[in-house]
Design a protein around this motif. Structure first.
Motif, mmCIF file in Angstrom:
data_model
loop_
_atom_site.group_PDB
_atom_site.id
_atom_site.type_symbol
_atom_site.label_atom_id
_atom_site.label_comp_id
_atom_site.label_asym_id
_atom_site.label_seq_id
_atom_site.Cartn_x
_atom_site.Cartn_y
_atom_site.Cartn_z
ATOM 1 N N ASP A 209 0.863 -1.183 0.000
ATOM 2 C CA ASP A 209 0.000 0.000 0.000
ATOM 3 C C ASP A 209 0.896 1.229 0.000
ATOM 4 O OD1 ASP A 209 -1.781 2.044 0.316
ATOM 5 O OD2 ASP A 209 -2.704 1.310 2.156
ATOM 6 N N THR A 210 1.117 1.786 -1.185
ATOM 7 C CA THR A 210 2.091 2.871 -1.325
ATOM 8 C C THR A 210 1.631 4.168 -0.674
ATOM 9 O OG1 THR A 210 1.175 3.431 -3.498
ATOM 10 C CG2 THR A 210 3.069 1.932 -3.456
ATOM 11 N N ALA A 211 0.358 4.227 -0.254
ATOM 12 C CA ALA A 211 -0.148 5.416 0.431
ATOM 13 C C ALA A 211 0.032 5.325 1.944
ATOM 14 C CB ALA A 211 -1.622 5.623 0.089
ATOM 15 N N ASN A 212 0.497 4.180 2.440
ATOM 16 C CA ASN A 212 0.663 3.975 3.886
ATOM 17 C C ASN A 212 1.898 4.751 4.366
ATOM 18 O OD1 ASN A 212 1.515 2.834 6.442
ATOM 19 N ND2 ASN A 212 0.078 1.156 6.068
ATOM 20 N N ALA A 213 1.659 5.759 5.196
ATOM 21 C CA ALA A 213 2.731 6.660 5.632
ATOM 22 C C ALA A 213 3.803 5.933 6.452
ATOM 23 C CB ALA A 213 2.142 7.813 6.445
ATOM 24 N N VAL A 214 3.383 4.909 7.223
ATOM 25 C CA VAL A 214 4.334 4.171 8.061
ATOM 26 C C VAL A 214 5.408 3.525 7.205
ATOM 27 C CG1 VAL A 214 4.627 2.213 9.629
ATOM 28 C CG2 VAL A 214 2.668 3.746 9.909
ATOM 29 N N TYR A 215 4.982 2.866 6.122
ATOM 30 C CA TYR A 215 5.945 2.146 5.292
ATOM 31 C C TYR A 215 6.617 3.042 4.261
ATOM 32 C CZ TYR A 215 4.028 -1.716 7.841
ATOM 33 O OH TYR A 215 3.640 -2.535 8.872
ATOM 34 N N GLN A 216 6.007 4.180 3.957
ATOM 35 C CA GLN A 216 6.728 5.191 3.180
ATOM 36 C C GLN A 216 7.984 5.612 3.945
ATOM 37 O OE1 GLN A 216 4.180 8.536 2.332
ATOM 38 N NE2 GLN A 216 3.051 7.490 0.717
ATOM 39 N N GLU A 217 7.803 5.860 5.263
ATOM 40 C CA GLU A 217 8.923 6.291 6.102
ATOM 41 C C GLU A 217 9.939 5.160 6.273
ATOM 42 O OE1 GLU A 217 9.965 7.892 10.607
ATOM 43 O OE2 GLU A 217 8.037 6.941 10.191
ATOM 44 N N MET A 218 9.446 3.933 6.532
ATOM 45 C CA MET A 218 10.366 2.803 6.729
ATOM 46 C C MET A 218 11.198 2.539 5.488
ATOM 47 S SD MET A 218 8.213 0.051 9.059
ATOM 48 C CE MET A 218 9.258 -1.323 8.627
ATOM 49 N N SER A 219 10.573 2.629 4.315
ATOM 50 C CA SER A 219 11.331 2.378 3.081
ATOM 51 C C SER A 219 12.379 3.460 2.865
ATOM 52 C CB SER A 219 10.382 2.279 1.878
ATOM 53 O OG SER A 219 9.637 3.472 1.708
ATOM 54 N N GLY A 220 12.044 4.694 3.223
ATOM 55 C CA GLY A 220 13.020 5.777 3.128
ATOM 56 C C GLY A 220 14.199 5.568 4.067
ATOM 57 N N ARG A 221 13.903 5.114 5.289
ATOM 58 C CA ARG A 221 14.965 4.836 6.263
ATOM 59 C C ARG A 221 15.838 3.668 5.801
ATOM 60 N NH1 ARG A 221 11.702 3.603 11.321
ATOM 61 N NH2 ARG A 221 13.701 3.426 12.391
ATOM 62 N N ALA A 222 15.189 2.664 5.206
ATOM 63 C CA ALA A 222 15.948 1.510 4.693
ATOM 64 C C ALA A 222 16.893 1.937 3.584
ATOM 65 C CB ALA A 222 14.982 0.436 4.183
ATOM 66 N N GLN A 223 16.406 2.822 2.709
ATOM 67 C CA GLN A 223 17.254 3.344 1.634
ATOM 68 C C GLN A 223 18.456 4.078 2.215
ATOM 69 O OE1 GLN A 223 16.692 3.261 -2.031
ATOM 70 N NE2 GLN A 223 18.839 3.779 -1.779
ATOM 71 N N ALA A 224 18.209 4.842 3.287
ATOM 72 C CA ALA A 224 19.294 5.582 3.941
ATOM 73 C C ALA A 224 20.314 4.627 4.565
ATOM 74 C CB ALA A 224 18.713 6.505 5.012
ATOM 75 N N ALA A 225 19.823 3.526 5.152
ATOM 76 C CA ALA A 225 20.724 2.540 5.768
ATOM 77 C C ALA A 225 21.633 1.907 4.718
ATOM 78 C CB ALA A 225 19.907 1.470 6.486
ATOM 79 N N VAL A 226 21.072 1.611 3.544
ATOM 80 C CA VAL A 226 21.873 1.058 2.442
ATOM 81 C C VAL A 226 22.988 2.034 2.066
ATOM 82 C CG1 VAL A 226 21.832 0.444 -0.011
ATOM 83 C CG2 VAL A 226 20.026 -0.385 1.500
ATOM 84 N N THR A 227 22.622 3.305 1.946
ATOM 85 C CA THR A 227 23.607 4.322 1.569
ATOM 86 C C THR A 227 24.722 4.436 2.605
ATOM 87 O OG1 THR A 227 21.916 5.568 0.372
ATOM 88 C CG2 THR A 227 23.912 6.761 0.984
#
Length: 593
Positions: free
Chosen positions: A84-102
């Protein structure tokens, strides 16, 4: 009005079992925090790789352990986001995961430059030692790209830029999956139905021409409304590719992206040139379609309409699974047993829901079974999508089961072979077991669609990417008008004089997610061509090809893609494989006549 279901309304057995990665979000949070903790600590082996083979081995091992941890974190977060791409919780988690990879990429950015700085004689001693045996192939690959490596500081800067340069893809994804709305249209029964990206393909296969036309115009009206924003987003993605290519001293973005899988550029050019030499077959298909549909003008909203209108194959998901198992039987009982396990054990997320990402894919993380993401709508095309994605999943399963973590991930170039081989086996199974002439024509129509969509259309996409990236490299601005002009001309060339080039189709570039993974789509066409050859031999009971194919599936990236395919008797450096697939298309046209 019929609306898409909410995620909570989908039955549990029709959702993937994502808890097999993390039982709870809290468990994910713990590993995320561990990633951040590791990222903050300086690697104890930095500056010491030239000391001994053991130190080099330990540094690579630690890097792999961090990669695997952050891979779990990243995959889980984005799989939840895609639900569910509109779910704010997982929007934030995916952004944090991207940051962790970087952040972890930054930490280990020293590895490649330090490895390349090791004295050549000493490195050869390392490669000859048993201590480094696990990483021998990986190190040889690194050394092969020595001329494109940068200093440690430069590599660190590029790693830091990763989160910024990923932005165009992220912006497009949020627009295409969460924000853009297409309104409603009337379906074949006169019901007002919400138009979504997922339903668009269903409407385009409708026997009612007005439904197709209305869906086509409604969809592209919205993309047209945002064409300048979408052009800027696409241009930004091309510019980030140009930035990396220039930084790493490649002659072009094409060379850079192909070198990642050690693919010679002539493979790409062979594909486009061979398809161009066979465009008469595509034009003949367009003429045949126009004739069979009985229309004065053939428009792009007619290109997916079934050429056999008195048959509609509605195939529920449970029936699709049964068909898949029968079609894949030539691959052997071991293969089938794992496919069954996948169907029964939460590998597959089946149906569309509000906010769910469009399309289909297979994904996963090492140490956990693979996953399949669908938006199943009971069409024959969805059955092919199911076996296609299960092909990816089985490729992942075999590679993970037979390769250590450093070599489990297969290259993109070979990824589409396993999936498309399954599709080819399904088509041959259906044609062989079909006794009704109309049904056989219906299946042949679908076979035409596979060739048109996978070989011709993906090659056209590949040519569009090649042209637009070259334009950017030459300093041209990729405005909406410039992109539409290029795309319109390509459609004129590929579809021929019998096709009306609707103004809307010039905007199609603006809705293709794969363009945000540069020079990916050509592999659908090369993979399809290779798969046609492999599947034909396996279907006829060729045990040697089947044995080679299982070795191919199990190979991961322990060999270069070109060499892996040679296990199956396929030489992708020759245009012959592409030509043979196009010859099958030509024979299919003759059989219809």
């Amino acid at each position: 009005m019929q609306k898409a279901k909410q995620r909570s309304e989908i039955a549990q057995q029709d959702k993937w079992r994502i808890e097999d990665i993390y039982a709870t979000d809290e468990a994910w949070e713990a590993d995320y925090n561990e990633c951040i903790r590791r990222a903050k600590e300086k690697c104890a082996y930095q500056g010491r790789l030239a000391e001994s083979a053991l130190i080099l081995y330990q540094a690579l091992k630690e890097s792999d352990e961090a990669d695997l941890l952050v891979e779990h974190v990243y995959v889980y977060a984005f799989m939840k986001y895609y639900e569910d791409t509109a779910n704010a919780v997982y929007q934030e988690m995916s952004g944090r995961a991207q940051a962790a990879v970087t952040k972890l990429s930054e930490k280990y950015a020293f590895l490649t430059p330090e490895i390349l700085a090791i004295d050549q004689k000493k490195m050869q001693e390392y490669l000859n030692s048993d201590t480094i045996a696990l990483y021998r192939h990986a190190l040889e690959d690194i050394l092969e790209k020595k001329e494109h490596a940068l200093s440690e500081k430069e590599e660190r800067l590029l790693a830091m830029a990763g989160q910024v340069t990923a932005s165009p893809n992220e912006i497009f994804s949020k627009f295409n999956n969460a924000d853009v709305k297409f309104g409603t249209i009337l379906d074949e029964d006169g019901n007002e139905v919400e138009l979504t990206n997922g339903r668009y393909s269903v409407f385009m296969e409708s026997n009612d021409r007005s439904v197709r036309e209305n869906a086509f115009k409604a969809l592209y009206r919205q993309y047209g409304n945002y064409k300048n924003t979408l052009a800027a987003t696409y241009y930004a993605n091309v510019k980030q590719a140009c930035f990396y290519a220039k930084a790493r001293k490649y002659d072009s973005t094409l060379q850079m992206y192909l070198s990642g899988s050690f693919i010679p550029e002539k493979v790409y050019h062979n594909l486009i040139e061979t398809v161009h030499k066979n465009l008469d077959k595509m034009h003949a298909y367009v003429s045949l379609r126009k004739q069979v549909l009985g229309v004065d003008e053939l428009h792009f909203y007619d290109i997916y309409a079934p050429m056999v209108s008195d048959i509609t194959m509605k195939i529920p998901y449970e029936e699709a699974k049964d068909i898949a198992l029968k079609a894949l039987a030539p691959l052997g009982e071991e293969y089938l047993s794992k496919v069954k396990e996948g169907f029964e054990s939460g590998w597959v997320d089946v149906y569309e829901n509000t906010g769910k990402r469009t399309g289909a894919f297979s994904w996963g993380t090492y140490g956990v079974h693979p996953y399949v993401f669908l938006n199943y709508t009971d069409t024959l095309n969805d059955v092919f999508t199911l076996v296609h994605e299960m092909g990816h999943a089985m490729h992942t399963y075999y590679s993970n089961a037979n390769q250590p973590y450093p070599y489990a991930g297969y290259r993109i170039f070979v990824a589409e072979v396993a999936s498309t081989c399954n599709e080819a086996l399904l088509m041959q199974y259906l044609l062989k077991n079909c006794t009704d002439l109309s049904e056989k024509k219906y299946l042949m129509n679908h076979y035409f669609e596979q060739f048109k969509g996978t070989l011709f259309r993906q090659t056209m996409f590949a040519e569009f990417e090649m042209i637009t990236h070259k334009m950017a490299e030459d300093g041209e601005v990729l405005s909406a008008q410039a992109l539409c002009d290029v795309y319109r001309k390509l459609n004129e060339e590929y579809f021929g004089e019998d096709m009306v080039i609707d103004d809307e189709i010039a905007l199609e570039w603006s809705r293709i997610p794969h363009f945000y993974t540069p020079f990916y789509v050509y592999q659908y066409a090369t993979g399809y061509s290779a798969a046609i050859a492999i599947a034909s031999k396996i279907f006829k009971g060729d045990e040697k090809t089947l044995k080679g194919y299982k070795q191919f599936l199990s190979g991961g990236c322990s060999m270069h893609p070109i060499d892996l395919l040679k296990l199956c008797g396929i030489d992708m450096e020759s245009p012959q494989v592409i030509q043979e697939a196009l010859d099958v298309f030509g024979e299919l046209l003759e059989e219809w006549d």
